[in-house]
Design an enzyme around this catalytic site. Structure first.
Site, mmCIF file in Angstrom:
data_model
loop_
_atom_site.group_PDB
_atom_site.id
_atom_site.type_symbol
_atom_site.label_atom_id
_atom_site.label_comp_id
_atom_site.label_asym_id
_atom_site.label_seq_id
_atom_site.Cartn_x
_atom_site.Cartn_y
_atom_site.Cartn_z
ATOM 1 C CD GLU A 200 -2.953 -0.363 2.493
ATOM 2 O OE1 GLU A 200 -3.849 -1.173 2.658
ATOM 3 O OE2 GLU A 200 -2.621 0.490 3.359
ATOM 4 C CG ASN A 294 -11.608 -4.446 12.703
ATOM 5 O OD1 ASN A 294 -10.871 -5.194 12.059
ATOM 6 N ND2 ASN A 294 -11.177 -3.324 13.226
ATOM 7 N NE ARG A 296 -12.457 -7.532 15.928
ATOM 8 C CZ ARG A 296 -11.810 -6.443 16.301
ATOM 9 N NH1 ARG A 296 -12.290 -5.683 17.260
ATOM 10 N NH2 ARG A 296 -10.687 -6.081 15.724
HETATM 11 P P1 ADP Z 1 -10.075 -2.969 18.111
HETATM 12 O O1 ADP Z 1 -9.691 -3.028 16.659
HETATM 13 O O2 ADP Z 1 -11.400 -3.561 18.441
HETATM 14 O O3 ADP Z 1 -9.856 -1.647 18.720
HETATM 15 P P2 ADP Z 1 -7.496 -3.768 18.834
HETATM 16 O O4 ADP Z 1 -7.056 -3.274 17.506
HETATM 17 O O5 ADP Z 1 -7.012 -3.083 20.028
HETATM 18 O O6 ADP Z 1 -9.069 -3.902 18.841
HETATM 19 O O7 ADP Z 1 -7.147 -5.266 19.003
HETATM 20 C C1 ADP Z 1 -6.370 -5.926 18.072
HETATM 21 C C2 ADP Z 1 -6.845 -7.326 17.952
HETATM 22 O O8 ADP Z 1 -6.681 -8.023 19.177
HETATM 23 C C3 ADP Z 1 -8.307 -7.361 17.606
HETATM 24 O O9 ADP Z 1 -8.476 -8.357 16.609
HETATM 25 C C4 ADP Z 1 -8.981 -7.757 18.886
HETATM 26 O O10 ADP Z 1 -10.098 -8.553 18.583
HETATM 27 C C5 ADP Z 1 -7.910 -8.544 19.604
HETATM 28 N N1 ADP Z 1 -8.019 -8.330 21.053
HETATM 29 C C6 ADP Z 1 -7.881 -7.181 21.713
HETATM 30 N N2 ADP Z 1 -8.064 -7.358 23.036
HETATM 31 C C7 ADP Z 1 -8.322 -8.674 23.207
HETATM 32 C C8 ADP Z 1 -8.613 -9.505 24.343
HETATM 33 N N3 ADP Z 1 -8.724 -9.014 25.570
HETATM 34 N N4 ADP Z 1 -8.800 -10.814 24.152
HETATM 35 C C9 ADP Z 1 -8.722 -11.312 22.929
HETATM 36 N N5 ADP Z 1 -8.459 -10.602 21.826
HETATM 37 C C10 ADP Z 1 -8.267 -9.296 21.945
HETATM 38 P P1 ADP Z 2 -4.570 -4.316 11.560
HETATM 39 O O1 ADP Z 2 -5.389 -5.381 10.942
HETATM 40 O O2 ADP Z 2 -3.282 -4.846 12.066
HETATM 41 O O3 ADP Z 2 -5.364 -3.480 12.495
HETATM 42 P P2 ADP Z 2 -4.732 -2.098 9.683
HETATM 43 O O4 ADP Z 2 -4.738 -2.288 8.192
HETATM 44 O O5 ADP Z 2 -6.040 -1.782 10.322
HETATM 45 O O6 ADP Z 2 -4.092 -3.400 10.314
HETATM 46 O O7 ADP Z 2 -3.672 -0.982 10.054
HETATM 47 C C1 ADP Z 2 -3.294 -0.744 11.393
HETATM 48 C C2 ADP Z 2 -2.702 0.651 11.552
HETATM 49 O O8 ADP Z 2 -1.571 0.855 10.678
HETATM 50 C C3 ADP Z 2 -3.641 1.776 11.186
HETATM 51 O O9 ADP Z 2 -4.478 2.104 12.252
HETATM 52 C C4 ADP Z 2 -2.680 2.898 10.823
HETATM 53 O O10 ADP Z 2 -2.167 3.501 11.985
HETATM 54 C C5 ADP Z 2 -1.536 2.192 10.153
HETATM 55 N N1 ADP Z 2 -1.697 2.146 8.680
HETATM 56 C C6 ADP Z 2 -2.364 1.215 8.001
HETATM 57 N N2 ADP Z 2 -2.343 1.459 6.672
HETATM 58 C C7 ADP Z 2 -1.640 2.587 6.490
HETATM 59 C C8 ADP Z 2 -1.227 3.355 5.347
HETATM 60 N N3 ADP Z 2 -1.542 2.996 4.108
HETATM 61 N N4 ADP Z 2 -0.510 4.466 5.551
HETATM 62 C C9 ADP Z 2 -0.147 4.836 6.797
HETATM 63 N N5 ADP Z 2 -0.474 4.159 7.914
HETATM 64 C C10 ADP Z 2 -1.215 3.032 7.789
HETATM 65 MG MG MG Z 3 -7.071 -2.431 12.055
#
Ligand code: ADP
Ligand code: ADP
Ligand code: MG
Length: 636
Positions: A200, A294, A296
């Site tokens: 990306e 997401n 959920r």
């Molecule tokens: P969200 O995207 O809901 O804010 P996070 O990005 O903080 O959640 O969490 C990253 C991943 O870890 C998500 O897939 C979430 O479902 C999982 N996760 C976070 N906290 C927990 C927990 N207490 N038990 C199991 N899985 C968790």
């Molecule tokens: P995850 O499944 O691990 O949550 P995401 O695709 O949601 O992965 O990305 C997680 C974080 O990484 C985002 O919240 C952002 O901070 C950063 N990020 C993701 N994609 C980009 C991008 N194209 N440019 C800059 N930062 C990014």
């Molecule tokens: Mg994410």
């Protein structure tokens, strides 16, 4: 509506779901692992079923045992919470095959969004803007390198199966591409069993803004946005709603795109569309791109609940029970501003390392919403996420929410484990955050200030010393006319040792002499200037930073033993005398070594009868805390 549901999760989210279920008159069944037998969610639920041993693969990920528990307890539906089985389409199918309802989207919708590459292709087709990049099937390194060059550096390599920031690499230029590709693929293979990646465009000055959606399988609405830009290592720390600087025009465009995305997959239940936003030039209707969905309930859903007044878990139960969407888009509105901070047991200066421990003390302000799965006495075990609580505040506007967050974090106190509380307090007052100038690099740019290891002040040490000394209130005993009572206290904080001397002037007035400094303390309302508590051999002082000192009892430590066979140095010091030789016999209580530490002599005595197997020190040696001094073996 269901009469009984099973909650296939633990911790704060299980407690959160129980709360709403109870309000709706729905009975709840908790599940637990052996590590959680005493956990809060187990105590709060109407019934609880043991799954298995602590490891998640033997407990919370055992879909078969969870479904059996639901059938045996007569639950009609399963709420997965977040994490664990919440985004697992095979589990959804198994739940439905057992004649139960999965409180969440269909297996098909989860699959459609499960892999970032397929989700992006789907969203492009639906007309939702996606981050420019390559998300095709070809995974050949040279080909991906060529694509990265076409997209233009910097680029982000992401695991298609990714989550939680794993398998993600930022690449600044072509020379580093192949090396980063290899490590991203290896990490993705380990974490997700799938090495495939996408490339990306890396958005500079990016903001993470996500839209809460809710569908009933046909219709969908959005519940506005959350800004989750405050991240460390791609993980959210403080979230807020609405997003700072959001305009009606951009909100409408993002909301529309999110609803389009949800409808494109016939989404039912609560979901979140995450967008990456280019904030280099303010928020613009053409400056946001779909990142992932997401499928959920999200960790940070309380901020949305605070500004909309909607109980998202209640909506989940209603829609899963077959009701249509509880509200139309035009019914939805935003009231005020909300912020949530995630309080974790973690060592921030050590790089946000997860921590464990038994919580000795836990207090929260009544003014904030607290989502927590632990209480004083609970253990933060190494088996699961080390979250202690989510602290959510709601204010009239962003400035008042910001002040409320600072006040709430100040009124929060935890003892028994290191936490990120000091870090959160500093973050909540960081000037860019307070001004609403947020982007995903804010924490990293200010890491020095935010993540510094705090050092106790003389006042912290002095308060710890008087609390450790447990000076009884009331008239002094043993008071002599010509000399106030004086006594030494030994404390350690990490590797640092303190030997303050207390000069008790009156029962409620003590001078603490620490090196060449004197701290005068006065007790008012059982309080020596800062709240502090003693729990066994630990004293915790709750100032702007929380410090936990170990109280070293020289008498108890004189016979410091570990396992009964070794005598270790209880603190760093100078060996004054060694009273035994290898091969000699000793009786319990015999003097072994005299150690001079912190201007005092400590006699280390034999913990039991035995034969000296080894003497590892000699008079004049300087030893570190924990150094082996004498080893014993049983008398033959
Ligand atoms: P969200 O995207 O809901 O804010 P996070 O990005 O903080 O959640 O969490 C990253 C991943 O870890 C998500 O897939 C979430 O479902 C999982 N996760 C976070 N906290 C927990 C927990 N207490 N038990 C199991 N899985 C968790
Ligand atoms: P995850 O499944 O691990 O949550 P995401 O695709 O949601 O992965 O990305 C997680 C974080 O990484 C985002 O919240 C952002 O901070 C950063 N990020 C993701 N994609 C980009 C991008 N194209 N440019 C800059 N930062 C990014
Ligand atoms: Mg994410």
């Amino acid at each position: 509506m269901f009469t009984k549901i099973l909650i296939a999760n633990r911790g704060e989210i299980a407690c959160r779901i129980i709360k709403t279920a109870r309000e709706m008159g729905v009975w709840t069944v908790a599940v637990y692992s052996d590590a959680d037998a005493e956990a809060l969610h187990v105590r709060q639920a109407d019934e609880a079923v043991r799954l298995g041993p602590a490891p998640v693969a033997e407990s919370y990920l055992r879909g078969d045992l969870i479904i059996r528990a639901a059938l045996e307890t007569g639950a009609q539906a399963i709420h997965p919470g977040y994490g664990f089985l919440s985004e697992n389409p095979e589990f959804v199918e198994a739940v439905e095959a057992a004649g139960l309802v999965f409180i969440g989207p269909s297996a098909k919708a989860i699959r459609a969004m499960g892999l970032k590459d397929a989700a992006k292709a789907l969203m492009t087709k639906a007309g939702v803007p996606v981050v420019p990049g390559y998300h095709g099937a070809t995974q050949e390194p040279a080909f991906l390198a060529k694509k990265a060059g076409e997209i233009g550096y910097p680029v982000l390599i992401k695991a298609v199966a990714g989550g939680g920031g794993k398998g993600m690499r930022l690449v600044e230029g072509a020379p580093n591409f192949l090396e980063n590709l290899a490590s991203a693929r290896a990490e993705a293979q380990t974490a997700f069993g799938n090495p495939d990646v996408l490339i990306e465009k890396y958005i500079t000055a990016p903001r993470h803004i996500e839209v809460q959606v809710f569908g009933d399988g046909t219709e969908a609405v959005h519940l506005f946005e959350r800004d989750c830009s405050l991240q460390r290592r791609h993980q959210k720390v403080i979230e807020e709603a609405p997003a700072p600087g959001m305009t009606d025009e951009v909100r409408a465009a993002m909301g529309q795109a999110a609803v389009t995305a949800a409808k494109a997959i016939g989404y039912a239940g609560a979901g979140t569309i995450e967008f990456i936003v280019d904030a280099s030039d303010g928020l613009r209707a053409d400056g946001f791109w779909f990142m992932e969905m997401n499928t959920r309930l999200q960790v940070e859903h309380p901020v949305t609940e605070a500004i909309t007044g909607v109980d998202l878990v209640a909506w989940q139960l209603r829609v899963a029970a077959g009701e249509p969407l509880p509200a139309r888009q035009e019914d939805m509105s935003i009231t005020g501003h909300a912020m949530e901070a995630r309080l974790y047991a973690e060592d921030v200066p050590a790089g946000f390392l997860p921590a464990t421990g038994v919580i000795d003390h836990l207090a929260f302000p009544a003014t904030a919403r607290i989502d927590s799965g632990v209480v004083a006495g609970s253990e933060i075990s190494p088996w699961y996420d080390p979250m202690i609580a989510k602290v959510t505040v709601h204010g009239r506007d962003r400035a008042s929410a910001c002040r409320a967050l600072t006040a709430a974090l100040r009124a929060t106190s935890v003892a028994g484990t290191v936490t990120n509380l000091g870090f959160l307090r500093r973050l909540a007052q960081q000037p860019d955050f307070v001004a609403g100038n947020v982007d995903t690099g804010l924490i990293a740019r200010n890491a020095q200030m935010l993540c510094a290891a705090p050092v106790p002040t003389a006042q912290d040490v002095a308060i710890a010393a008087v609390v450790a000394a447990e000076i009884a209130p009331g008239p002094l005993t043993g008071f002599t006319l010509w000399d106030p009572l004086s006594r030494a206290v030994l404390l350690s904080f990490g590797e640092t040792f303190y030997a303050p001397r207390l000069v008790v002037q009156e029962a409620d007035r003590v001078d603490v002499i620490l090196d060449d400094e004197v701290v005068h303390l006065t007790r008012r309302d059982a309080h020596w200037g800062l709240p502090a508590i003693r729990h066994g051999a630990r004293v915790t002082v709750f100032g702007p930073e929380t410090f936990c000192f170990d109280v070293i009892d020289p008498l108890a430590r004189d016979s410091a033993v570990v396992g009964g066979d070794t005598v270790l140095a209880p603190m760093p010091g100078l060996v004054r005398d060694v009273a035994v030789v290898s091969g000699g016999t000793v009786a319990e209580g015999d003097r072994l070594v005299v150690l001079e530490a912190m201007k005092m002599e400590h006699v280390l005595r034999a913990p039991r009868d035995g034969v000296v197997a080894a003497v590892s020190v000699a008079a004049g040696d300087q030893v570190t805390a924990g150094a082996l001094m004498v080893a014993l073996e049983p008398v033959p």
